[in-house]
Design a protein around this motif. Structure first.
Motif, PDB file in Angstrom:
ATOM      1  N   ALA A  86      95.633 -17.725  73.027  1.00 37.41           N
ATOM      2  CA  ALA A  86      95.332 -18.444  71.855  1.00 37.41           C
ATOM      3  C   ALA A  86      95.769 -17.504  70.806  1.00 37.41           C
ATOM      4  CB  ALA A  86      93.792 -18.751  71.540  1.00 37.41           C
ATOM      5  N   LEU A  87      95.760 -16.237  70.602  1.00 34.95           N
ATOM      6  CA  LEU A  87      96.171 -15.562  69.550  1.00 34.95           C
ATOM      7  C   LEU A  87      97.621 -15.466  69.326  1.00 34.95           C
ATOM      8  CD1 LEU A  87      95.459 -13.466  67.040  1.00 34.95           C
ATOM      9  CD2 LEU A  87      95.450 -11.604  68.873  1.00 34.95           C
ATOM     10  N   ILE A  88      98.277 -15.299  70.642  1.00 34.58           N
ATOM     11  CA  ILE A  88      99.795 -15.529  70.560  1.00 34.58           C
ATOM     12  C   ILE A  88     100.145 -16.656  69.972  1.00 34.58           C
ATOM     13  CG2 ILE A  88     101.928 -15.593  72.191  1.00 34.58           C
ATOM     14  CD1 ILE A  88     100.446 -13.866  74.165  1.00 34.58           C
ATOM     15  N   GLY A  89      99.398 -17.942  70.423  1.00 38.32           N
ATOM     16  CA  GLY A  89      99.885 -19.265  69.681  1.00 38.32           C
ATOM     17  C   GLY A  89      99.737 -19.347  68.432  1.00 38.32           C
ATOM     18  N   PHE A  90      98.642 -18.555  67.694  1.00 37.44           N
ATOM     19  CA  PHE A  90      98.315 -18.870  66.496  1.00 37.44           C
ATOM     20  C   PHE A  90      99.417 -18.105  65.770  1.00 37.44           C
ATOM     21  CE2 PHE A  90      96.523 -17.108  62.443  1.00 37.44           C
ATOM     22  CZ  PHE A  90      96.104 -18.093  62.010  1.00 37.44           C
ATOM     23  N   VAL A 237      98.487 -11.524  57.013  1.00 39.54           N
ATOM     24  CA  VAL A 237      97.388 -11.449  58.131  1.00 39.54           C
ATOM     25  C   VAL A 237      98.305 -11.356  59.412  1.00 39.54           C
ATOM     26  CG1 VAL A 237      95.975 -13.053  59.170  1.00 39.54           C
ATOM     27  CG2 VAL A 237      95.932 -12.912  56.877  1.00 39.54           C
ATOM     28  N   SER A 238      99.341 -12.048  59.757  1.00 38.50           N
ATOM     29  CA  SER A 238     100.184 -12.093  61.007  1.00 38.50           C
ATOM     30  C   SER A 238     100.634 -10.476  61.370  1.00 38.50           C
ATOM     31  CB  SER A 238     101.432 -12.984  60.813  1.00 38.50           C
ATOM     32  OG  SER A 238     100.904 -14.160  60.795  1.00 38.50           O
ATOM     33  N   VAL A 239     100.991  -9.681  60.303  1.00 36.31           N
ATOM     34  CA  VAL A 239     101.383  -8.125  60.601  1.00 36.31           C
ATOM     35  C   VAL A 239     100.084  -7.717  61.363  1.00 36.31           C
ATOM     36  CG1 VAL A 239     102.135  -6.211  59.626  1.00 36.31           C
ATOM     37  CG2 VAL A 239     103.071  -8.161  58.857  1.00 36.31           C
ATOM     38  N   VAL A 240      98.881  -7.736  60.747  1.00 34.70           N
ATOM     39  CA  VAL A 240      97.770  -7.213  61.180  1.00 34.70           C
ATOM     40  C   VAL A 240      97.544  -7.650  62.719  1.00 34.70           C
ATOM     41  CG1 VAL A 240      95.306  -6.832  61.263  1.00 34.70           C
ATOM     42  CG2 VAL A 240      96.796  -6.856  59.137  1.00 34.70           C
ATOM     43  N   ASN A 241      97.668  -9.040  62.903  1.00 32.94           N
ATOM     44  CA  ASN A 241      97.454  -9.844  64.198  1.00 32.94           C
ATOM     45  C   ASN A 241      98.400  -9.351  65.222  1.00 32.94           C
ATOM     46  OD1 ASN A 241      95.399 -11.121  63.006  1.00 32.94           O
ATOM     47  ND2 ASN A 241      96.524 -12.944  62.755  1.00 32.94           N
ATOM     48  N   ILE A 242      99.688  -9.099  64.814  1.00 28.73           N
ATOM     49  CA  ILE A 242     100.683  -8.851  65.709  1.00 28.73           C
ATOM     50  C   ILE A 242     100.337  -7.362  66.518  1.00 28.73           C
ATOM     51  CG2 ILE A 242     102.948  -7.875  66.256  1.00 28.73           C
ATOM     52  CD1 ILE A 242     103.781 -10.375  64.324  1.00 28.73           C
ATOM     53  N   VAL A 243      99.810  -6.414  65.337  1.00 30.39           N
ATOM     54  CA  VAL A 243      99.552  -4.950  66.081  1.00 30.39           C
ATOM     55  C   VAL A 243      98.165  -5.174  66.796  1.00 30.39           C
ATOM     56  CG1 VAL A 243      98.726  -2.604  65.159  1.00 30.39           C
ATOM     57  CG2 VAL A 243     100.571  -3.860  63.880  1.00 30.39           C
ATOM     58  N   LEU A 245      97.097  -7.699  68.512  1.00 29.66           N
ATOM     59  CA  LEU A 245      97.588  -8.136  69.792  1.00 29.66           C
ATOM     60  C   LEU A 245      98.439  -7.319  71.034  1.00 29.66           C
ATOM     61  CD1 LEU A 245      98.226 -11.106  71.571  1.00 29.66           C
ATOM     62  CD2 LEU A 245     100.455 -11.048  70.301  1.00 29.66           C
ATOM     63  N   ILE A 246      99.236  -6.429  70.368  1.00 35.80           N
ATOM     64  CA  ILE A 246      99.847  -5.512  71.252  1.00 35.80           C
ATOM     65  C   ILE A 246      98.853  -4.632  71.859  1.00 35.80           C
ATOM     66  CG2 ILE A 246     101.414  -3.483  71.320  1.00 35.80           C
ATOM     67  CD1 ILE A 246     103.038  -5.087  69.095  1.00 35.80           C
ATOM     68  N   ILE A 247      97.899  -4.052  71.088  1.00 31.25           N
ATOM     69  CA  ILE A 247      96.919  -3.274  71.559  1.00 31.25           C
ATOM     70  C   ILE A 247      95.884  -4.022  72.501  1.00 31.25           C
ATOM     71  CG2 ILE A 247      94.742  -1.647  70.849  1.00 31.25           C
ATOM     72  CD1 ILE A 247      96.431  -1.263  68.108  1.00 31.25           C
TER      73      ILE A 247
END
Length: 286
Positions: A86-90, A237-243, A245-247
């Protein structure tokens, strides 16, 4: 060996819980922006739900690791897979709806002008709808963004040259003044006259009003300014979410490996005990 795996899973779940905080915080920040300037109040909820879900699921996984509850650990891994998806989709959705559009630089101006045709996609169609835009425009008006645009130096209102050198945000530039191409003459930040320089053919030029309740809230430039503000907020916000997500993916893979190791040890324990009983019966008999 199994104790070490449980400790590792517990640690990973605790860190996952901590990682849910910036995701939840990003959703709350978008919510505050929606209440103040961005005015699209439904966009932040998917992120808030994802952050809260990660927080709850990680606590369940932490409890499962501490109490060696295989069912809780299985639920954690199963649900976390869909939460990560879901996070990837967002993230993909956020970039897809904000992939195009920015302000146009102007000669001898510190601010930019914004045009709706520079944007595309679902979000642009959303704000272009007049019925939906009326609600958004009312929110932008209530945010008093244009009332805050005024400045003075030692009690004297700023001059036109001072105003032209300012770096206005996209809402202020798109909604609080007429587009530069219209050729309006500056009186103050939110009052402009047609004068001899009026030359605009855009519909926004006729929609501009010095009525402080109207200004350019009905203009396409205001809609474009709103889209630019949303794009800027979502990209942050997406920059933070990508970091995060990777972790999360790295921790999820490690957690799956540790969980499989626990299952393997659990399956091997009866055979190990049987071998020890056969070799050293006194160790298991009173």
């Amino acid at each position: 060996m199994m104790r070490t795996s449980n400790h590792l899973i517990g640690l990973l779940n605790f860190v996952t819980f901590l990682l849910s905080i910036p995701i939840l915080g990003g959703g709350i920040w978008l919510s505050s922006r929606a209440n103040n300037t961005d005015c699209l109040k439904f966009l932040q909820w998917p992120l808030i739900v994802i952050g809260a879900a990660i927080m709850v699921v990680s606590l369940a996984g932490f409890a499962g690791a501490c109490y060696r509850n295989t069912f809780l650990m299985w639920v954690y891994l199963f649900v976390m897979f869909f939460v990560i998806a879901a996070l990837i989709g967002f993230i993909i959705f956020a970039y897809a709806v904000t992939d195009k559009g920015s302000g146009r630089s102007l000669t001898n101006k510190g601010y930019k002008d914004y045009y709706l045709q520079d944007y595309s996609g679902w979000l642009k169609d959303r704000v272009a709808d007049n019925g939906y835009w009326r609600k958004i425009a009312s929110c932008v008006r209530d945010s008093k963004a244009c009332q805050k645009i005024g400045r003075s130096v030692n009690g004297v209102p700023e001059t036109a040259d001072m105003f032209y050198s300012r770096k206005l945000n996209s809402i202020q530039s798109g909604c609080c003044k007429p587009p530069t191409e219209c050729g309006y003459s500056y009186v103050n930040e939110t009052v402009w006259t047609t004068g001899a320089g009026f030359s605009g053919t855009s519909t926004d030029c006729t929609l501009w009003s010095n009525d402080q309740q109207q200004l350019c809230y009905s203009c396409n430039s205001c809609r474009a300014g709103l889209l630019a503000s949303i794009r800027k907020s979502w990209r942050k916000v997406s920059v933070v979410n990508i970091v995060v997500l990777i972790i999360l993916v790295i921790f999820y893979v490690i957690g799956c490996a540790a969980f499989r190791n626990n299952r393997r040890i659990d399956n091997d324990e009866p055979y190990g005990e049987a071998r020890m009983t056969k070799s050293h019966p006194s160790a298991f008999q009173l």
